[in-house]
Enzyme design. Structure first.
Site, PDB file in Angstrom:
ATOM      1  N   ASP A  22       0.762  -1.046  -0.199  1.00  0.00           N
ATOM      2  CA  ASP A  22       0.018  -0.411   0.231  1.00  0.00           C
ATOM      3  C   ASP A  22       0.799   1.021   0.069  1.00  0.00           C
ATOM      4  OD1 ASP A  22      -2.373  -1.805   0.248  1.00  0.00           O
ATOM      5  OD2 ASP A  22      -2.876  -1.474   1.762  1.00  0.00           O
ATOM      6  N   GLY A  23       1.634   1.860   0.680  1.00  0.00           N
ATOM      7  CA  GLY A  23       2.646   2.458   0.920  1.00  0.00           C
ATOM      8  C   GLY A  23       3.411   2.849  -1.098  1.00  0.00           C
ATOM      9  N   ARG A  42       2.551   5.845  -2.990  1.00  0.00           N
ATOM     10  CA  ARG A  42       3.417   6.689  -3.389  1.00  0.00           C
ATOM     11  C   ARG A  42       3.493   7.373  -5.075  1.00  0.00           C
ATOM     12  NH1 ARG A  42       8.046   9.248  -1.684  1.00  0.00           N
ATOM     13  NH2 ARG A  42       8.204   7.905   0.451  1.00  0.00           N
ATOM     14  N   ASN A  86      -4.780   8.678   1.636  1.00  0.00           N
ATOM     15  CA  ASN A  86      -5.105   8.466   2.632  1.00  0.00           C
ATOM     16  C   ASN A  86      -5.899   9.347   3.116  1.00  0.00           C
ATOM     17  OD1 ASN A  86      -4.882   5.487   2.077  1.00  0.00           O
ATOM     18  ND2 ASN A  86      -4.001   4.707   3.726  1.00  0.00           N
ATOM     19  N   ASP A  87      -4.310  10.388   4.482  1.00  0.00           N
ATOM     20  CA  ASP A  87      -4.790  11.070   5.090  1.00  0.00           C
ATOM     21  C   ASP A  87      -3.582  12.331   5.489  1.00  0.00           C
ATOM     22  OD1 ASP A  87      -2.251   9.401   6.046  1.00  0.00           O
ATOM     23  OD2 ASP A  87      -3.694   8.214   7.109  1.00  0.00           O
ATOM     24  N   ASP A  95      -2.409  14.022  20.772  1.00  0.00           N
ATOM     25  CA  ASP A  95      -0.828  13.558  19.940  1.00  0.00           C
ATOM     26  C   ASP A  95      -1.037  14.074  18.583  1.00  0.00           C
ATOM     27  OD1 ASP A  95      -0.106  12.595  22.214  1.00  0.00           O
ATOM     28  OD2 ASP A  95      -0.455  10.334  21.395  1.00  0.00           O
TER      29      ASP A  95
END
Length: 284
Positions: free
Chosen positions: A59-60, A64, A135-136, A165
């Site tokens: 997924d990474g 990208r 995603n975010d 956080d």
């Protein structure tokens, strides 16, 4: 001649050989280009003539690639070489057999909403930076383990001041990523919605907030503590005091080619999360 791009995760040792074998088996050597995901920005000229990108990775890697090609609106099909593979379409062992159907345009196009985030500061050395995320977008504390005060407005209306956080703004796609680990709800991936989700909130709303697609969210840093801004968990940027991040729907969409019907998301979800659904004994 229409081109097909092949992008792979260079950290996976088997990925280059898989790409080479796919190009050979599909007879695409004369109309394809290949590059590792971290170098895809060097292929902007080729993207003008590209009709499909095959991604080998997790997924990474997909995130990208999407960031780089979003403005070109090139669809992708991903071969999962990662762990969970929420966005992947094919397994390694079936890729060579099934890819011709995607190349021939026999699959439906799944359109997923993206985010546009603009970072700005009012300091003397002010700057502005815009990025797009599938995603975010996350605004959180820097290297110091202290809670961060983040004022949050929706459509210019003050919502709350989080002491947390971090605050995540995610798409429906991102609802199964970092937002899910922070306690957010899961959204259908093609839904046109935004989710605002705090991480370990001490004050302010503790639950996630689901907003319509036209919403504009502004996150402002209220104190002097080190803070950071990240896009899809790929790149982190330091935020100086008095910085703000404005998040809205991106003008771009992520395009995925899919063979299975959209409703298969539900069974895929339980499979990817390692859950078991027993039709014979639902209570088991």
């Amino acid at each position: 001649m229409a081109m097909v791009g092949f992008v792979y995760n260079a950290l996976i040792s088997e990925a280059p050989s898989l790409i080479r074998s796919l190009i050979a088996s599909l007879n695409l050597s004369s109309r394809s280009w290949v590059c590792p995901a971290e170098n895809i920005s060097s292929k902007m000229e080729e993207l003008e003539e590209t009709t499909l990108i095959v991604v080998a990775g997790g997924d990474g890697t997909i995130l990208r690639v999407i960031q780089a090609v979003a403005a070109h609106q090139v669809p992708i099909v991903a071969v999962n070489m990662g762990r969970v593979g929420f966005m992947s379409e094919l397994r390694v062992e079936e890729a060579a057999e099934r890819l011709p159907m995607y190349l021939n345009g026999e699959m439906r196009v799944e359109r997923r909403m993206m985010l546009q985030a603009t970072v700005s500061t009012h300091a003397e050395q002010g700057y502005s930076y815009t990025a797009h995320a599938l995603n975010d977008v996350v605004v959180g504390r820097g290297g110091v383990a202290k809670l961060l005060d983040i004022a949050t407005c929706v459509d210019d209306v003050p919502l709350t001041s989080y002491r947390a956080d971090a605050v995540i703004v995610s798409t429906a796609t991102g609802s199964t990523g970092y937002a899910l680990s922070a306690g957010s709800t899961i959204l259908y991936p093609e839904a046109k919605m935004l989710v605002v989700q705090p991480v370990a909130a001490h004050t302010g709303l503790r639950d996630g907030l689901v907003l319509p697609e036209e919403s504009v969210i502004k996150l402002s840093i209220l104190d002097e503590k080190p803070a950071s801004f990240s896009v899809d968990g790929l790149d982190d940027y330091a935020l100086v005091p008095e910085s703000s991040v404005v998040v809205r729907r991106s003008p771009y969409e992520a395009l995925f080619l899919r063979a299975r019907p959209a409703k298969d998301f539900y069974s895929e979800l339980t499979h990817r999360l390692g859950l078991v659904y027993n039709l014979t004994h639902p209570g088991a």
